[in-house]
Motif scaffolding. Structure first.
Motif, PDB file in Angstrom:
ATOM      1  N   GLY A  42       0.813  -1.210   0.000  1.00  0.00           N
ATOM      2  CA  GLY A  42       0.000   0.000   0.000  1.00  0.00           C
ATOM      3  C   GLY A  42       0.846   1.259   0.000  1.00  0.00           C
ATOM      4  O   GLY A  42       1.964   1.275  -0.507  1.00  0.00           O
ATOM      5  N   ALA A  43       0.316   2.318   0.598  1.00  0.00           N
ATOM      6  CA  ALA A  43       0.959   3.630   0.571  1.00  0.00           C
ATOM      7  C   ALA A  43       1.330   4.067   1.982  1.00  0.00           C
ATOM      8  O   ALA A  43       0.717   3.646   2.971  1.00  0.00           O
ATOM      9  CB  ALA A  43       0.037   4.664  -0.074  1.00  0.00           C
ATOM     10  N   ALA A  44       2.356   4.901   2.058  1.00  0.00           N
ATOM     11  CA  ALA A  44       2.771   5.457   3.338  1.00  0.00           C
ATOM     12  C   ALA A  44       3.414   6.815   3.073  1.00  0.00           C
ATOM     13  O   ALA A  44       3.877   7.093   1.969  1.00  0.00           O
ATOM     14  CB  ALA A  44       3.745   4.526   4.054  1.00  0.00           C
ATOM     15  N   THR A  45       3.446   7.663   4.096  1.00  0.00           N
ATOM     16  CA  THR A  45       4.017   8.999   3.980  1.00  0.00           C
ATOM     17  C   THR A  45       5.245   9.098   4.880  1.00  0.00           C
ATOM     18  O   THR A  45       5.209   8.685   6.043  1.00  0.00           O
ATOM     19  CB  THR A  45       2.989  10.067   4.381  1.00  0.00           C
ATOM     20  OG1 THR A  45       1.851   9.977   3.505  1.00  0.00           O
ATOM     21  CG2 THR A  45       3.587  11.466   4.260  1.00  0.00           C
ATOM     22  N   TYR A  46       6.345   9.655   4.314  1.00  0.00           N
ATOM     23  CA  TYR A  46       7.602   9.734   5.050  1.00  0.00           C
ATOM     24  C   TYR A  46       8.170  11.148   4.960  1.00  0.00           C
ATOM     25  O   TYR A  46       7.933  11.879   4.001  1.00  0.00           O
ATOM     26  CB  TYR A  46       8.625   8.744   4.486  1.00  0.00           C
ATOM     27  CG  TYR A  46       8.190   7.306   4.611  1.00  0.00           C
ATOM     28  CD1 TYR A  46       8.223   6.656   5.834  1.00  0.00           C
ATOM     29  CD2 TYR A  46       7.741   6.605   3.495  1.00  0.00           C
ATOM     30  CE1 TYR A  46       7.820   5.340   5.949  1.00  0.00           C
ATOM     31  CE2 TYR A  46       7.341   5.290   3.601  1.00  0.00           C
ATOM     32  CZ  TYR A  46       7.374   4.657   4.832  1.00  0.00           C
ATOM     33  OH  TYR A  46       6.970   3.361   4.943  1.00  0.00           O
ATOM     34  N   ALA A  47       8.968  11.491   5.972  1.00  0.00           N
ATOM     35  CA  ALA A  47       9.670  12.769   5.973  1.00  0.00           C
ATOM     36  C   ALA A  47      10.811  12.739   4.964  1.00  0.00           C
ATOM     37  O   ALA A  47      11.231  11.678   4.495  1.00  0.00           O
ATOM     38  CB  ALA A  47      10.216  13.068   7.367  1.00  0.00           C
ATOM     39  N   THR A  48      11.318  13.914   4.627  1.00  0.00           N
ATOM     40  CA  THR A  48      12.456  14.013   3.730  1.00  0.00           C
ATOM     41  C   THR A  48      13.636  14.620   4.476  1.00  0.00           C
ATOM     42  O   THR A  48      13.524  15.092   5.608  1.00  0.00           O
ATOM     43  CB  THR A  48      12.122  14.876   2.496  1.00  0.00           C
ATOM     44  OG1 THR A  48      11.797  16.198   2.925  1.00  0.00           O
ATOM     45  CG2 THR A  48      10.961  14.284   1.718  1.00  0.00           C
ATOM     46  N   GLY A  49      14.775  14.610   3.819  1.00  0.00           N
ATOM     47  CA  GLY A  49      15.979  15.259   4.337  1.00  0.00           C
ATOM     48  C   GLY A  49      16.855  15.667   3.166  1.00  0.00           C
ATOM     49  O   GLY A  49      16.729  15.109   2.071  1.00  0.00           O
ATOM     50  N   ARG A  50      17.719  16.629   3.383  1.00  0.00           N
ATOM     51  CA  ARG A  50      18.613  17.088   2.314  1.00  0.00           C
ATOM     52  C   ARG A  50      20.052  16.706   2.659  1.00  0.00           C
ATOM     53  O   ARG A  50      20.560  17.057   3.717  1.00  0.00           O
ATOM     54  CB  ARG A  50      18.506  18.592   2.110  1.00  0.00           C
ATOM     55  CG  ARG A  50      19.370  19.100   0.944  1.00  0.00           C
ATOM     56  CD  ARG A  50      19.139  20.569   0.688  1.00  0.00           C
ATOM     57  NE  ARG A  50      17.790  20.814   0.163  1.00  0.00           N
ATOM     58  CZ  ARG A  50      17.469  20.732  -1.117  1.00  0.00           C
ATOM     59  NH1 ARG A  50      18.395  20.379  -2.010  1.00  0.00           N
ATOM     60  NH2 ARG A  50      16.238  20.968  -1.508  1.00  0.00           N
ATOM     61  N   VAL A  51      20.677  15.977   1.731  1.00  0.00           N
ATOM     62  CA  VAL A  51      22.068  15.572   1.881  1.00  0.00           C
ATOM     63  C   VAL A  51      22.939  16.591   1.167  1.00  0.00           C
ATOM     64  O   VAL A  51      22.729  16.882  -0.018  1.00  0.00           O
ATOM     65  CB  VAL A  51      22.295  14.166   1.283  1.00  0.00           C
ATOM     66  CG1 VAL A  51      23.766  13.780   1.337  1.00  0.00           C
ATOM     67  CG2 VAL A  51      21.447  13.140   2.017  1.00  0.00           C
ATOM     68  N   GLY A  52      23.919  17.144   1.863  1.00  0.00           N
ATOM     69  CA  GLY A  52      24.784  18.130   1.244  1.00  0.00           C
ATOM     70  C   GLY A  52      25.617  17.539   0.119  1.00  0.00           C
ATOM     71  O   GLY A  52      25.739  18.124  -0.961  1.00  0.00           O
ATOM     72  N   ARG A  53      26.201  16.368   0.319  1.00  0.00           N
ATOM     73  CA  ARG A  53      27.012  15.731  -0.709  1.00  0.00           C
ATOM     74  C   ARG A  53      26.897  14.202  -0.544  1.00  0.00           C
ATOM     75  O   ARG A  53      27.317  13.652   0.459  1.00  0.00           O
ATOM     76  CB  ARG A  53      28.467  16.164  -0.591  1.00  0.00           C
ATOM     77  CG  ARG A  53      29.427  15.504  -1.584  1.00  0.00           C
ATOM     78  CD  ARG A  53      29.129  15.832  -3.033  1.00  0.00           C
ATOM     79  NE  ARG A  53      29.297  17.235  -3.345  1.00  0.00           N
ATOM     80  CZ  ARG A  53      30.468  17.762  -3.789  1.00  0.00           C
ATOM     81  NH1 ARG A  53      31.517  17.007  -3.938  1.00  0.00           N
ATOM     82  NH2 ARG A  53      30.522  19.039  -4.082  1.00  0.00           N
ATOM     83  N   LEU A  54      26.310  13.574  -1.525  1.00  0.00           N
ATOM     84  CA  LEU A  54      26.212  12.126  -1.568  1.00  0.00           C
ATOM     85  C   LEU A  54      27.189  11.632  -2.634  1.00  0.00           C
ATOM     86  O   LEU A  54      27.217  12.156  -3.745  1.00  0.00           O
ATOM     87  CB  LEU A  54      24.775  11.696  -1.899  1.00  0.00           C
ATOM     88  CG  LEU A  54      24.428  10.220  -1.881  1.00  0.00           C
ATOM     89  CD1 LEU A  54      22.951  10.042  -1.523  1.00  0.00           C
ATOM     90  CD2 LEU A  54      24.676   9.552  -3.237  1.00  0.00           C
ATOM     91  N   HIS A  55      28.003  10.632  -2.300  1.00  0.00           N
ATOM     92  CA  HIS A  55      28.937  10.054  -3.254  1.00  0.00           C
ATOM     93  C   HIS A  55      28.533   8.613  -3.572  1.00  0.00           C
ATOM     94  O   HIS A  55      28.250   7.823  -2.669  1.00  0.00           O
ATOM     95  CB  HIS A  55      30.365  10.049  -2.692  1.00  0.00           C
ATOM     96  CG  HIS A  55      31.102  11.325  -2.911  1.00  0.00           C
ATOM     97  ND1 HIS A  55      31.042  12.379  -2.023  1.00  0.00           N
ATOM     98  CD2 HIS A  55      31.919  11.728  -3.922  1.00  0.00           C
ATOM     99  CE1 HIS A  55      31.802  13.375  -2.465  1.00  0.00           C
ATOM    100  NE2 HIS A  55      32.337  13.008  -3.618  1.00  0.00           N
ATOM    101  N   LEU A  56      28.507   8.296  -4.853  1.00  0.00           N
ATOM    102  CA  LEU A  56      28.400   6.906  -5.303  1.00  0.00           C
ATOM    103  C   LEU A  56      29.789   6.520  -5.774  1.00  0.00           C
ATOM    104  O   LEU A  56      30.220   6.919  -6.860  1.00  0.00           O
ATOM    105  CB  LEU A  56      27.391   6.782  -6.450  1.00  0.00           C
ATOM    106  CG  LEU A  56      25.991   7.360  -6.187  1.00  0.00           C
ATOM    107  CD1 LEU A  56      25.110   7.172  -7.406  1.00  0.00           C
ATOM    108  CD2 LEU A  56      25.375   6.722  -4.960  1.00  0.00           C
TER     109      LEU A  56
END
Length: 303
Positions: free
Chosen positions: A91-105
Motif C-alpha cells: 500500500g501507501a505510506a508517507t515519510y519525511a524528507t531530508g537534504r544531503v549536502g554531498r552524496l557520493h556513489l
C-alpha cells in the motif's frame, strides 16, 4: 508454506526531477562501481556527507531513500514539513524528507540530494532511486559484478558500447501529466509476453522476485481459488503493512529473444499502475542490461 520475500521500493508519488534530455548525444564520461551483495540486491559503496554507507541500486524507486539510522549517523536533518507519499507492495505510506549536502556513489558526487527517510530499510542503509540514476545511462552488469554510469546520452540507432551482442527491447515511456513530452519519463517499461499475451514490465533491481499483477493474472484466466491453493510468500515493501503473494507456474515467458518455459513467479496486488509485471533480481541477476531513461531505450546482452 509461508516465506518472506523482499521488494524494497516500487515507486514514490513524487515524480523524478523531469530534467530534459540533452540536445546532443554521445558520452562525456563514465564511472564504474563494484557491486557488493546486500541479500539478493546490488549495493554500491557510497558516502553521505562523508559518512560511509551501503546503498542498493533501485531502478524501481522514484525517490532515493535512507534509513532513519543512516540519516542519524550522517547527521541528515529530517524535514517533517516536506513529506513524500510513496506507494508500493503493501500500500501507501508517507515519510519525511531530508537534504544531503554531498552524496557520493563511489567517487561520483551528487550535490544537494533530497532523500526520503524511512524508519528502516531492509539489508542496507538505503536505496538509490531514479531521481539520481535517471540522469545517466546505466550499464547494469550483474554477472560481471559492476555497474557503470555513463554521463551523456546514447545516440539514436547506436547500440551500447559493449563487446557482447545485444538485443534492444521494445519500450513504452509513461510521462507525468505536469511535464513536457521531452522530460524524463516517470517510468520506462519494456514489452514482454507471458503465456503468449503481451505485457508491460518494469525493471526493478529493488525487487528480489518477479511479481505479476493479480489483475493481469486474471486476464490470463488464473482464478483466485486456484492461486489460493498454491504456496504463499509474505512481501516486505516500503509500506509498514505486509502483503501476500502466491507462487504460480506460468506456461511461458518471452523477453526479447529469450524464451523461458514454465517459469514460477509471484502473483500479488500491485498498488502502482501502468505495468503488468515487476521484473526483479531473480531475472536480472543473470543478465547485463543497458537502461537509458534519456534515450528511452533498454538493451540486454546475449549470453
Amino acid at each position: 508454506m509461508r516465506l518472506l520475500a523482499l521488494l524494497l521500493l516500487l515507486a514514490a508519488c513524487a515524480d523524478p526531477s523531469g530534467a530534459t534530455a540533452p540536445a546532443a548525444c554521445g558520452f562525456v564520461g563514465r564511472s564504474t562501481l563494484p557491486i557488493a551483495s546486500a541479500g539478493p540486491f546490488a549495493a554500491v559503496p557510497s558516502s553521505i556527507d562523508g559518512t560511509p554507507a551501503s546503498l542498493v541500486v533501485d531502478t524501481g524507486a522514484a525517490q532515493t531513500v535512507l534509513s532513519a539510522d543512516a540519516a542519524r549517523r550522517a547527521r541528515v536533518a529530517l524535514d517533517v514539513q516536506h513529506t513524500v507519499r510513496a506507494t508500493g507492495i503493501g500500500g501507501a505510506a508517507t515519510y519525511a524528507t531530508g537534504r544531503v549536502g554531498r552524496l557520493h556513489l563511489g567517487t561520483i558526487p551528487v550535490d544537494a540530494a533530497v532523500v526520503m527517510i524511512m524508519p528502516t530499510v531492509p539489508v542496507a542503509d538505503g536505496n538509490i532511486g531514479m531521481d539520481i540514476l535517471g540522469d545517466v545511462d546505466l550499464d547494469l552488469d550483474f554477472p560481471g559484478r559492476r555497474i557503470t554510469l555513463y554521463r551523456g546520452l546514447l545516440c539514436p540507432g547506436a547500440p551500447p558500447p559493449w563487446d557482447a551482442s545485444t538485443v534492444e527491447l521494445p519500450t513504452q515511456a509513461l510521462m507525468s501529466r505536469s511535464l513536457p513530452s521531452t522530460a524524463r519519463p516517470r517510468m520506462l517499461l519494456l514489452a514482454m509476453e507471458l503465456n503468449g499475451v503481451p505485457a508491460l514490465a518494469m525493471l526493478d533491481t529493488g525487487a528480489a522476485h518477479t511479481v505479476v499483477a493479480r489483475a493481469f493474472a486474471t486476464r490470463l484466466g488464473i482464478t483466485d481459488p486456484a492461486l489460493a491453493a498454491g504456496p504463499s510468500l509474505v512481501l516486505a515493501g516500503l509500506s509498514p503493512e505486509r502483503a501476500e503473494g502466491r507462487l504460480w507456474r506460468f506456461q511461458e515467458a518471452r523477453i526479447g529473444t529469450e524464451r523461458f518455459a514454465t517459469p514460477v513467479m509471484l502473483v500479488a496486488d500491485l498498488h502502482v499502475g501502468g505495468f503488468d509485471v515487476l521484473l526483479g533480481m531473480d531475472w536480472l541477476a543473470s543478465h547485463r542490461v543497458w537502461l537509458s531513461y534519456g534515450a528511452r531505450r533498454i538493451f540486454v546482452a546475449q549470453p
